[in-house]
Design a protein around this motif. Structure first.
Motif, PDB file in Angstrom:
ATOM      1  N   SER A  58       0.836  -1.203   0.000  1.00  0.00           N
ATOM      2  CA  SER A  58       0.000   0.000   0.000  1.00  0.00           C
ATOM      3  C   SER A  58       0.874   1.258   0.000  1.00  0.00           C
ATOM      4  O   SER A  58       0.520   2.269  -0.609  1.00  0.00           O
ATOM      5  N   GLY A  59       2.021   1.205   0.666  1.00  0.00           N
ATOM      6  CA  GLY A  59       2.938   2.337   0.651  1.00  0.00           C
ATOM      7  C   GLY A  59       3.456   2.625  -0.741  1.00  0.00           C
ATOM      8  O   GLY A  59       3.549   3.779  -1.158  1.00  0.00           O
ATOM      9  N   PRO A  65       2.753   7.782  -5.304  1.00  0.00           N
ATOM     10  CA  PRO A  65       2.513   8.926  -6.199  1.00  0.00           C
ATOM     11  C   PRO A  65       1.663  10.030  -5.562  1.00  0.00           C
ATOM     12  O   PRO A  65       1.690  11.171  -6.002  1.00  0.00           O
ATOM     13  N   LEU A  66       0.903   9.701  -4.521  1.00  0.00           N
ATOM     14  CA  LEU A  66       0.066  10.701  -3.864  1.00  0.00           C
ATOM     15  C   LEU A  66       0.807  11.462  -2.765  1.00  0.00           C
ATOM     16  O   LEU A  66       0.255  12.390  -2.166  1.00  0.00           O
ATOM     17  N   ALA A  67       2.043  11.102  -2.503  1.00  0.00           N
ATOM     18  CA  ALA A  67       2.808  11.747  -1.436  1.00  0.00           C
ATOM     19  C   ALA A  67       2.911  13.265  -1.614  1.00  0.00           C
ATOM     20  O   ALA A  67       2.725  14.002  -0.647  1.00  0.00           O
TER      21      ALA A  67
END
Length: 92
Positions: A5-6, A11-13
């Motif tokens: 999941s990480g 990409p959403l970080a």
């Protein structure tokens, strides 16, 4: 958060980081706007401007009402709610 999941959310970080920064900036701005020392300093400057003739009585009243609402920690509706006259407030 697991490894899979990480990696999938990596990409959403940047979006999460931007949202975090925006939240903290908003919190700090609210703190500064409602800081009693800053509002009191602005009221003192407003009184000096009126005494020096830099602003008229109507502008003074509008800004003073807005600042007093901030100092009280609430937004005032368009109407006036303060019963003190201007001279009493200036010398309080």
């Amino acid at each position: 958060m697991g490894i899979v999941s990480g990696l999938l959310l990596l990409p959403l970080a940047p979006v999460r980081g931007t949202a975090w920064i925006a939240d903290h900036l908003l919190e700090e701005a609210r703190r500064q706007v409602h800081d009693p020392r800053a509002v009191q300093a602005r009221l003192a400057a407003l009184n000096r401007a009126l005494d020096e003739g830099a602003i008229d009585e109507a502008a003074f009243e509008r800004e003073e009402e807005r600042l007093l609402a901030r100092l009280e920690g609430r937004a005032r509706p368009g109407g006036r709610t303060t019963t003190m006259d201007r001279a009493q407030r200036r010398h309080a």
